[in-house]
Design a protein around this motif. Structure first.
Motif, PDB file in Angstrom:
ATOM      1  N   ARG A  78       0.326  -1.261  -0.237  1.00 43.96           N
ATOM      2  CA  ARG A  78       0.021  -0.029  -0.093  1.00 43.96           C
ATOM      3  C   ARG A  78       0.788   1.506  -0.065  1.00 43.96           C
ATOM      4  O   ARG A  78       0.343   2.480  -0.170  1.00 43.96           O
ATOM      5  CB  ARG A  78      -0.913   0.141   1.409  1.00 43.96           C
ATOM      6  CG  ARG A  78      -1.883  -1.591   1.573  1.00 43.96           C
ATOM      7  CD  ARG A  78      -2.531  -0.981   2.273  1.00 43.96           C
ATOM      8  NE  ARG A  78      -3.763  -1.734   2.766  1.00 43.96           N
ATOM      9  CZ  ARG A  78      -4.672  -1.906   4.092  1.00 43.96           C
ATOM     10  NH1 ARG A  78      -4.500  -1.264   4.705  1.00 43.96           N
ATOM     11  NH2 ARG A  78      -4.680  -3.203   4.490  1.00 43.96           N
ATOM     12  N   GLY A  79       1.921   1.272   0.234  1.00 48.63           N
ATOM     13  CA  GLY A  79       3.195   2.497   0.161  1.00 48.63           C
ATOM     14  C   GLY A  79       2.869   2.891   2.233  1.00 48.63           C
ATOM     15  O   GLY A  79       1.890   2.212   2.952  1.00 48.63           O
ATOM     16  N   TYR A  80       3.423   4.027   2.423  1.00 46.27           N
ATOM     17  CA  TYR A  80       3.714   4.439   3.809  1.00 46.27           C
ATOM     18  C   TYR A  80       1.699   5.372   4.085  1.00 46.27           C
ATOM     19  O   TYR A  80       1.858   4.736   5.377  1.00 46.27           O
ATOM     20  CB  TYR A  80       4.160   5.219   3.853  1.00 46.27           C
ATOM     21  CG  TYR A  80       4.684   5.755   5.210  1.00 46.27           C
ATOM     22  CD1 TYR A  80       5.790   5.704   5.724  1.00 46.27           C
ATOM     23  CD2 TYR A  80       3.954   6.965   5.682  1.00 46.27           C
ATOM     24  CE1 TYR A  80       6.135   5.504   7.146  1.00 46.27           C
ATOM     25  CE2 TYR A  80       3.899   7.541   6.980  1.00 46.27           C
ATOM     26  CZ  TYR A  80       5.252   6.636   7.884  1.00 46.27           C
ATOM     27  OH  TYR A  80       4.907   7.390   9.312  1.00 46.27           O
ATOM     28  N   GLU A  81       1.408   5.720   3.345  1.00 41.58           N
ATOM     29  CA  GLU A  81       0.585   6.976   4.822  1.00 41.58           C
ATOM     30  C   GLU A  81      -1.188   5.993   4.743  1.00 41.58           C
ATOM     31  O   GLU A  81      -1.390   5.592   5.775  1.00 41.58           O
ATOM     32  CB  GLU A  81       0.032   7.675   3.636  1.00 41.58           C
ATOM     33  CG  GLU A  81       0.668   9.054   4.019  1.00 41.58           C
ATOM     34  CD  GLU A  81       1.138   9.481   5.173  1.00 41.58           C
ATOM     35  OE1 GLU A  81       0.100   9.624   5.644  1.00 41.58           O
ATOM     36  OE2 GLU A  81       2.009  10.450   5.516  1.00 41.58           O
ATOM     37  N   ALA A 122       7.884   5.059  -1.497  1.00 43.85           N
ATOM     38  CA  ALA A 122       7.232   5.815   0.130  1.00 43.85           C
ATOM     39  C   ALA A 122       8.805   5.642   0.660  1.00 43.85           C
ATOM     40  O   ALA A 122       8.885   6.491   1.385  1.00 43.85           O
ATOM     41  CB  ALA A 122       6.457   4.431   0.818  1.00 43.85           C
ATOM     42  N   TRP A 181       6.112  10.543  -6.222  1.00 42.84           N
ATOM     43  CA  TRP A 181       6.321   9.388  -5.938  1.00 42.84           C
ATOM     44  C   TRP A 181       5.421   9.094  -5.793  1.00 42.84           C
ATOM     45  O   TRP A 181       5.276   7.554  -5.795  1.00 42.84           O
ATOM     46  CB  TRP A 181       7.424   9.356  -5.191  1.00 42.84           C
ATOM     47  CG  TRP A 181       8.880   9.696  -5.766  1.00 42.84           C
ATOM     48  CD1 TRP A 181       9.436  10.969  -5.895  1.00 42.84           C
ATOM     49  CD2 TRP A 181       9.821   8.040  -6.357  1.00 42.84           C
ATOM     50  NE1 TRP A 181      10.558  10.439  -6.217  1.00 42.84           N
ATOM     51  CE2 TRP A 181      10.809   9.320  -7.070  1.00 42.84           C
ATOM     52  CE3 TRP A 181       9.414   7.177  -6.802  1.00 42.84           C
ATOM     53  CZ2 TRP A 181      11.959   8.101  -7.566  1.00 42.84           C
ATOM     54  CZ3 TRP A 181      10.323   6.493  -7.560  1.00 42.84           C
ATOM     55  CH2 TRP A 181      11.148   7.420  -7.784  1.00 42.84           C
ATOM     56  N   PHE A 182       4.121   9.892  -5.383  1.00 46.83           N
ATOM     57  CA  PHE A 182       2.390   9.052  -4.514  1.00 46.83           C
ATOM     58  C   PHE A 182       1.696   9.600  -4.433  1.00 46.83           C
ATOM     59  O   PHE A 182       1.184  10.326  -4.190  1.00 46.83           O
ATOM     60  CB  PHE A 182       3.305   8.927  -2.929  1.00 46.83           C
ATOM     61  CG  PHE A 182       3.468   7.321  -2.522  1.00 46.83           C
ATOM     62  CD1 PHE A 182       2.386   6.416  -2.787  1.00 46.83           C
ATOM     63  CD2 PHE A 182       4.171   6.744  -2.282  1.00 46.83           C
ATOM     64  CE1 PHE A 182       1.801   5.012  -2.570  1.00 46.83           C
ATOM     65  CE2 PHE A 182       4.847   5.761  -2.207  1.00 46.83           C
ATOM     66  CZ  PHE A 182       3.416   4.728  -2.105  1.00 46.83           C
ATOM     67  N   PRO A 208       5.441   0.010  -4.482  1.00 52.46           N
ATOM     68  CA  PRO A 208       5.157   0.477  -3.642  1.00 52.46           C
ATOM     69  C   PRO A 208       6.258   1.098  -2.022  1.00 52.46           C
ATOM     70  O   PRO A 208       6.097   2.585  -1.866  1.00 52.46           O
ATOM     71  CB  PRO A 208       3.485   0.364  -2.734  1.00 52.46           C
ATOM     72  CG  PRO A 208       3.836  -0.953  -3.906  1.00 52.46           C
ATOM     73  CD  PRO A 208       4.579  -0.878  -4.388  1.00 52.46           C
TER      74      PRO A 208
END
Lengths: 213, 213
Positions: free
Chosen positions: A39-42, A120, B126-127, A116
């Motif tokens: 999902r990535g960071y957030e 991130a 990047w996101f 992802p």
């Protein structure tokens, strides 16, 4: 005497506890990595990381202060692993261009399933407290040393000019390497396409540094 | 007839309303820019942007759907402005190296007082959703055309080889240019230090493309 007996008895108990703590920590890290990679960071929440690790959010917080610290621990593990992959990926006895490309291509092939997570990592590298940036640089150091090592060997073999600015070359190669991940994120390039492009970039960056035949 | 009278009467009324809307929108944009430039993306709230513009959050939302849309509008304005600065910064009649460096150095000098805004722009690149990325690329297009134009002129003058891959050179120069902002963010480099470093990077990137004398 009583003290010695107590401490020899206490030691294995402490070690079992420590071993359990290490296992728990690693379980949290692995759950966090797979969620960040997906999902990535957030969007990755501590609640979902805890769920993925099969434990309570309290147990996660007993090991990591917050999501940022957890992310940093994942980053450090992954950069260490990537440095090993890159170092092992350079084919022996080949010209410097092939050695660099083999190394970085191995990097793409081993990391693209965690895209992802890479996005991130780069995104956060643009906006983090100075101390976190310094720790992130330390975590990336072995990667840059692996690339620099290939160039240094090429200098020793007379392939690359003695007066080449190795540090500057490493920086340009690393910036190009990282930047290419955006092609994977937005333009659906696969590891092979990224590697082909990296080959062209290496040619441009090395052009002035290669010794005249 | 009645219709025509009505529409000629309606037109100025509509224009006043439109003009007011444009002014309001610009006021919100300016307040958003100065807050993004000061704090970056995440810590800038719609509430504070509204306060900075001297209006209600409702009035902000009447003009922009959310913070992401507001940020994108700021990015588009700023990239347009930066492209003009870069294009004007290339000294006439100089060798390609000096023209590129003059252009990019002008870019650093004009943008460094908005450093957190730049960090936020790169971090978000990047996101973001694919559609937002495509709009961001469109916003950056004139900048890349300005750099490419300098290289194309150098090809026409015989300074740069005809078979040089201009697109690849532009990409490497732009990646290096952006990457240097991190030195400003974490290592306190000023515009002069960034420009000096950019000069070295340009030398490496152009080395293989310059025509032999």
């Amino acid at each position: 005497m009583t003290d010695t007996v107590l401490s020899t008895e206490a030691a294995p108990r402490l070690n079992r506890r420590q071993a359990a703590k290490v296992r728990t920590r690693q379980k949290v890290l692995d759950a966090a990595r797979s969620l960040f990679a997906e999902r990535g960071y957030e969007p990755a929440t501590i609640r979902d990381i805890a769920k993925g690790a099969g434990m309570s959010t309290g147990a996660v917080f007993a090991n990591f202060q917050d999501k940022a610290e957890l992310f940093e621990a994942v980053l450090t593990e992954d950069m260490t692993r990537l440095a090993e992959v890159v170092e092992a990926g350079a084919p022996q006895g080949e010209p410097v261009r092939q050695r660099l490309l083999g190394a970085l291509s191995a990097g793409y092939h081993s990391s693209l399933d965690q895209l992802p997570l890479f996005q991130a990592i780069v995104a956060r590298s643009w906006f983090q407290p100075l101390a976190a940036e310094m720790r992130a640089r330390a975590a990336t150091k072995n990667l840059l040393l692996a690339i620099g090592g290939i160039l240094q060997e090429a200098v020793a073999k007379g392939e690359v000019n003695k007066d080449a600015d190795i540090r500057l070359l490493v920086e340009l190669i690393w910036d190009a390497y990282l930047s290419n991940y955006r092609r994977a994120a937005y333009d659906e390039w696969d590891a092979q396409a990224l590697s082909d492009h990296m080959g062209k970039q290496i040619d441009v960056i090395l052009a002035g540094a290669l010794s005249a035949k």
